[in-house]
Design a protein around this motif. Sequence first.
Motif, PDB file in Angstrom:
ATOM      1  N   CYS A  24       0.845  -1.191   0.000  1.00 40.16           N
ATOM      2  CA  CYS A  24       0.000   0.000   0.000  1.00 40.16           C
ATOM      3  C   CYS A  24       0.884   1.246   0.000  1.00 40.16           C
ATOM      4  CB  CYS A  24      -0.894   0.019   1.241  1.00 40.16           C
ATOM      5  SG  CYS A  24      -2.061  -1.359   1.318  1.00 40.16           S
ATOM      6  N   ALA A  25       0.486   2.247  -0.737  1.00 47.96           N
ATOM      7  CA  ALA A  25       1.241   3.499  -0.782  1.00 47.96           C
ATOM      8  C   ALA A  25       1.149   4.199   0.568  1.00 47.96           C
ATOM      9  CB  ALA A  25       0.692   4.395  -1.881  1.00 47.96           C
ATOM     10  N   ALA A  26       2.287   4.720   1.059  1.00 49.37           N
ATOM     11  CA  ALA A  26       2.303   5.440   2.330  1.00 49.37           C
ATOM     12  C   ALA A  26       1.548   6.757   2.183  1.00 49.37           C
ATOM     13  CB  ALA A  26       3.737   5.694   2.764  1.00 49.37           C
ATOM     14  N   THR A  27       0.979   7.222   3.285  1.00 48.23           N
ATOM     15  CA  THR A  27       0.208   8.462   3.291  1.00 48.23           C
ATOM     16  C   THR A  27       0.847   9.461   4.243  1.00 48.23           C
ATOM     17  OG1 THR A  27      -1.845   7.259   2.839  1.00 48.23           O
ATOM     18  CG2 THR A  27      -2.053   9.478   3.730  1.00 48.23           C
ATOM     19  N   LEU A  28       0.961  10.711   3.808  1.00 44.64           N
ATOM     20  CA  LEU A  28       1.463  11.784   4.667  1.00 44.64           C
ATOM     21  C   LEU A  28       0.331  12.233   5.579  1.00 44.64           C
ATOM     22  CD1 LEU A  28       3.618  13.908   5.461  1.00 44.64           C
ATOM     23  CD2 LEU A  28       2.683  15.357   3.638  1.00 44.64           C
ATOM     24  N   ASP A  29       0.488  11.977   6.890  1.00 48.68           N
ATOM     25  CA  ASP A  29      -0.546  12.412   7.831  1.00 48.68           C
ATOM     26  C   ASP A  29      -0.458  13.915   8.065  1.00 48.68           C
ATOM     27  OD1 ASP A  29      -2.585  11.406  10.041  1.00 48.68           O
ATOM     28  OD2 ASP A  29      -1.318  12.944  10.955  1.00 48.68           O
ATOM     29  N   GLY A 114       0.812  24.584   0.313  1.00 53.66           N
ATOM     30  CA  GLY A 114       1.191  23.920  -0.929  1.00 53.66           C
ATOM     31  C   GLY A 114       1.939  22.618  -0.752  1.00 53.66           C
ATOM     32  N   LEU A 115       1.570  21.827   0.269  1.00 53.31           N
ATOM     33  CA  LEU A 115       2.273  20.566   0.492  1.00 53.31           C
ATOM     34  C   LEU A 115       1.994  19.578  -0.638  1.00 53.31           C
ATOM     35  CD1 LEU A 115       1.787  19.883   4.324  1.00 53.31           C
ATOM     36  CD2 LEU A 115       3.755  20.890   3.153  1.00 53.31           C
ATOM     37  N   ALA A 119      -1.353  16.557   2.797  1.00 54.19           N
ATOM     38  CA  ALA A 119      -1.432  15.884   4.094  1.00 54.19           C
ATOM     39  C   ALA A 119      -2.887  15.688   4.482  1.00 54.19           C
ATOM     40  CB  ALA A 119      -0.714  16.700   5.153  1.00 54.19           C
ATOM     41  N   THR A 120      -3.157  14.619   5.224  1.00 55.46           N
ATOM     42  CA  THR A 120      -4.531  14.359   5.658  1.00 55.46           C
ATOM     43  C   THR A 120      -4.903  15.180   6.886  1.00 55.46           C
ATOM     44  OG1 THR A 120      -3.779  12.473   6.986  1.00 55.46           O
ATOM     45  CG2 THR A 120      -4.490  12.014   4.736  1.00 55.46           C
TER      46      THR A 120
END
Length: 406
Positions: A24-29, A114-115, A119-120
């Motif tokens: 699974c692709a990592a997610t930026l929290d 502008g990340l 990010a979630t």
Amino acid sequence: DVRVYNGAVTTADVADLYADTHPCAATLDHLEIRMSNTAGLTCAPSTLTLVACKDAACTGNFTDGVSGTLTATGPGMSVSWPSGAAFTIPAGSSSTTVNMQLTTAGSVLVGSSGLTPSATSATTCNFGSPQCTFSAAAAALRFDVPNHVSETSNVISVQAVGSSGGTCNSAFASSSRNINFKCSYTNPGTGTRPVRVAGAALNSGNNNALACDGTGRTVTLAFDASGLASTTVQYADVGKMVLSATYTGSAGPGDSGLTMTGSDTFIAAPASFGFSGITSGPIRAGSAFSATLDARNLAGATTPNFARETPPESVVLAFSRYQPTGTGASNGNFSGNLGAFTSGSASATDLTWSEVGTIDLNASLASANYLGSGFTASGSTGSTGAVGRFIPHHFDLAATAACGSF
């Protein structure tokens, strides 16, 4: 994932499909902005450390790369970014640094925009009240208290710095000043022990057994020709703390109206764990026995704030077999759990070992990194079989019918 075959799949094909996985692709929290000091100087840049986090607590790092731009806003404030406000955390890394300088005295709210990737959750900071508020002054007291083992005596340098024409200059050269030091609790948010500066407890009673309070303690520091003064900092408990300093000018030295402040955060970690109250032998194999564990500082005293952190630190129990050591000797099964920590101590009443002989108990910090300070802690009953002796629980007898007749 859909696959189409032009014939019947074999058993081997089914096994391959069952074992096939797709990561699974990592997610930026979120992005976390960190600073060791909560205030800066208008004559010098301050360093921000940007950390890409995979979860809300930032216990996991996002390493797929992040780019964006830092922001710093405040009414009437002038902000300089010596290397630019844009940043990139390269793939394979989870952090980078950016320098920021407030060229006018006051406060700004630091953030990001502008990340990429998005990010979630919102950007967070480990400084400021409200969070992410950063302040700079034209004059300040600067010092750095390192993370350390509880009750270590740390020698720190305190520097009085003033700004003149945009240049930082040393103040108080070759003179003494009375500096008021105060301490406060960050994680956990309360405590029962004070920070000590130059041996003085930072509370109104100068009492090592009382908590930090709003009074603090005034300490006289002798500044050298370079505007530096040395003193010591100690803390007998554990946790994340803030040490703040204030100088208020007076007519005597001719600096009435001058106010200089400074602060720094530090983490004090437990030095070790110690066992006591262990059930005396003989103990029947498989029967419950008890032990008490204390988190201790460098002087061997219990640290009451251990396990009150958010999230709380914890301890892993284990054992090592001392006897027997002969061929075929078995380690058996060890089990049991510590109860809740209270004032730095926890007890276990359900410890069991399934074998006979003697053992030693071992304890280690579960996180292996106390509050992210880089310090861990451990302890044991030694290496001479201090627990036991464990004896057989019972013997089983079996009768075998005799052959023939009497």
